[in-house]
Write an enzyme that holds these catalytic residues in place. Sequence first.
Site, PDB file in Angstrom:
ATOM      1  N   GLU A 165       0.811  -1.148  -0.059  1.00 17.10           N
ATOM      2  CA  GLU A 165       0.040   0.139  -0.072  1.00 17.10           C
ATOM      3  C   GLU A 165       0.897   1.292  -0.172  1.00 17.10           C
ATOM      4  OE1 GLU A 165      -2.887  -0.229   3.007  1.00 17.10           O
ATOM      5  OE2 GLU A 165      -3.888  -2.041   2.173  1.00 17.10           O
ATOM      6  N   GLU A 364      -5.140  -8.865   1.080  1.00 15.19           N
ATOM      7  CA  GLU A 364      -5.890  -8.243   2.425  1.00 15.19           C
ATOM      8  C   GLU A 364      -7.281  -8.174   2.169  1.00 15.19           C
ATOM      9  OE1 GLU A 364      -4.012  -4.860   4.461  1.00 15.19           O
ATOM     10  OE2 GLU A 364      -1.934  -5.637   4.182  1.00 15.19           O
TER      11      GLU A 364
HETATM   12  C1  FCB Z   1      -4.757  -1.957   5.512  1.00 12.54           C
HETATM   13  C2  FCB Z   1      -3.125  -2.177   6.111  1.00 12.54           C
HETATM   14  C3  FCB Z   1      -3.153  -3.042   7.257  1.00 12.54           C
HETATM   15  C4  FCB Z   1      -4.153  -2.941   8.195  1.00 12.54           C
HETATM   16  C5  FCB Z   1      -5.417  -2.972   7.537  1.00 12.54           C
HETATM   17  C6  FCB Z   1      -6.938  -2.963   8.485  1.00 12.54           C
HETATM   18  O1  FCB Z   1      -4.666  -0.791   4.830  1.00 12.54           O
HETATM   19  O2  FCB Z   1      -2.186  -2.834   4.998  1.00 12.54           O
HETATM   20  O3  FCB Z   1      -1.752  -2.872   7.754  1.00 12.54           O
HETATM   21  O4  FCB Z   1      -4.059  -1.737   8.883  1.00 12.54           O
HETATM   22  O5  FCB Z   1      -5.525  -2.126   6.620  1.00 12.54           O
END
Ligand code: FCB
Length: 471
Positions: A165, A364
């Site tokens: 990210e 994620e």
């Molecule tokens: C993402 C991050 C991770 C965590 C989630 C909830 O943006 O990569 O580290 O904080 O959100």
Amino acid sequence: MTDLEFPARFLWGAATASYQIEGGVREGGRGPSIWDTFCAAGGKVLDGASGEVACDHYHRYPEDVGLLAGLGLNAYRFSVAWPRVMPDGRTPSAAGLGFYDRLVDELLAHAVTPVLTLYHWDLPQALEDAGGWPARDTASRFAEYAAVVHDALGDRVNQWTTLNEPFCAAFLGYGSGVHAPGHQDHDTALVAAHHLLLGHGLATRALTEQARPGHEFSLALNFAPALPDGSSPAHLEAARKFDGIHNRFFLDPVLGRGYPADVLADVAHHGGRFAASVRDGDTDTIAAAIDWLGVNYYAPARVTPLADPLAPSNCPLPALRGLDVLPAPGPLTAFGWEQAPGTLTELLRWIGARSGGLPLVVAENGASFVDEVVDGRVHDEDRVNYYAEHLRAVHDAIRGGVDVRGYFAWSLLDNFEWAMGYSQRFGLVHVDFETQRRTVKDSGRFLGRVAKANALPASGAPAEGVGDPRA
Ligand code: FCB
């Protein structure tokens, strides 16, 4: 109805990040990171929390790997702490590398595929002192660091992700300042974004040159699909702007399309140093071939134009002047994030098409809810449903022809959620931060069962007995 089967060799995993779980911040010669400094400054993180102890994973990694494998997951996405491996950002530390060496061996001993992320936001403080991501040199330092980790672990790790990210690292770290290192200058943030992407390209190139058969390279971007709250041209323009800076500004250069012209126009009035930072050849470097793209998805953004385009917006990025992000309609997670699984299907389709069929991995996806341990169990039905619905959405995309190769739940453990401290629990495994006791949640059992079956029950609802505490 038959169950919804996933492709063969699908990666079923959970993700974590070094600063969010490891603790042990002064052990093994680890140097300070920007997150240590940011937390120590006080007043920036809820309840004055820090990752100093976090989940104590530095000491408890065998137990954590055992839990992950015991659930039935076959992959683990973790990040390496640059300041552990290079305490001053430049000099390798055998002790620091040793930790990841042991972790990887532990994973392989449990037949779990390691998916290694090189940068999940914990820049060595020494490199921040030398200019941080706004300094071009940091991109070269990152490529050197990547090569050091690859030299040490490339005999056992096949899956390599450069950055997690870059949007957050650049815009939250150097623009809005809600993340480390906490700077608030949007021109600087754009320069940081460019150098992060450049670092990705340089590192991918370096690792590709020293790759072994089977190695795959990737990066993970966070996507927030922009949903216009109406169909007027002004609404569509608001959505275009949001999508531009949030999604395409990072995706397009990685795909070899360069920075999107409309976003460059949006940022022209405050991006003078950004334009100057992009040198000849940089866009080719950033477009280094990757084997798959990590898609991090949590929620869409509902955007609306402001009647007065000069009125202050609730969105801190200057590129988003003239629009507001609306409060999300329900159902929401504890974080206040909208639960919109169908948007994930659309997003995967859109990236698949835009990239010409690049393999994708949901790197994620997950949700925070208020969890309670009762009689040694956590019945987190909301999270079980969240996973069931989002997995169905992933399956819909696959059925529609998108090449999705894996799914990683965020997160294995409840952990240090950045500026929100320990207030948001995302884990498949509950952590009692007083005692460090781990308790597998129903959602962990559910995901493990789906993983073992490589299939989701057709109803989309949890399979019978999924919440069975004896399972
Ligand atoms: C993402 C991050 C991770 C965590 C989630 C909830 O943006 O990569 O580290 O904080 O959100």
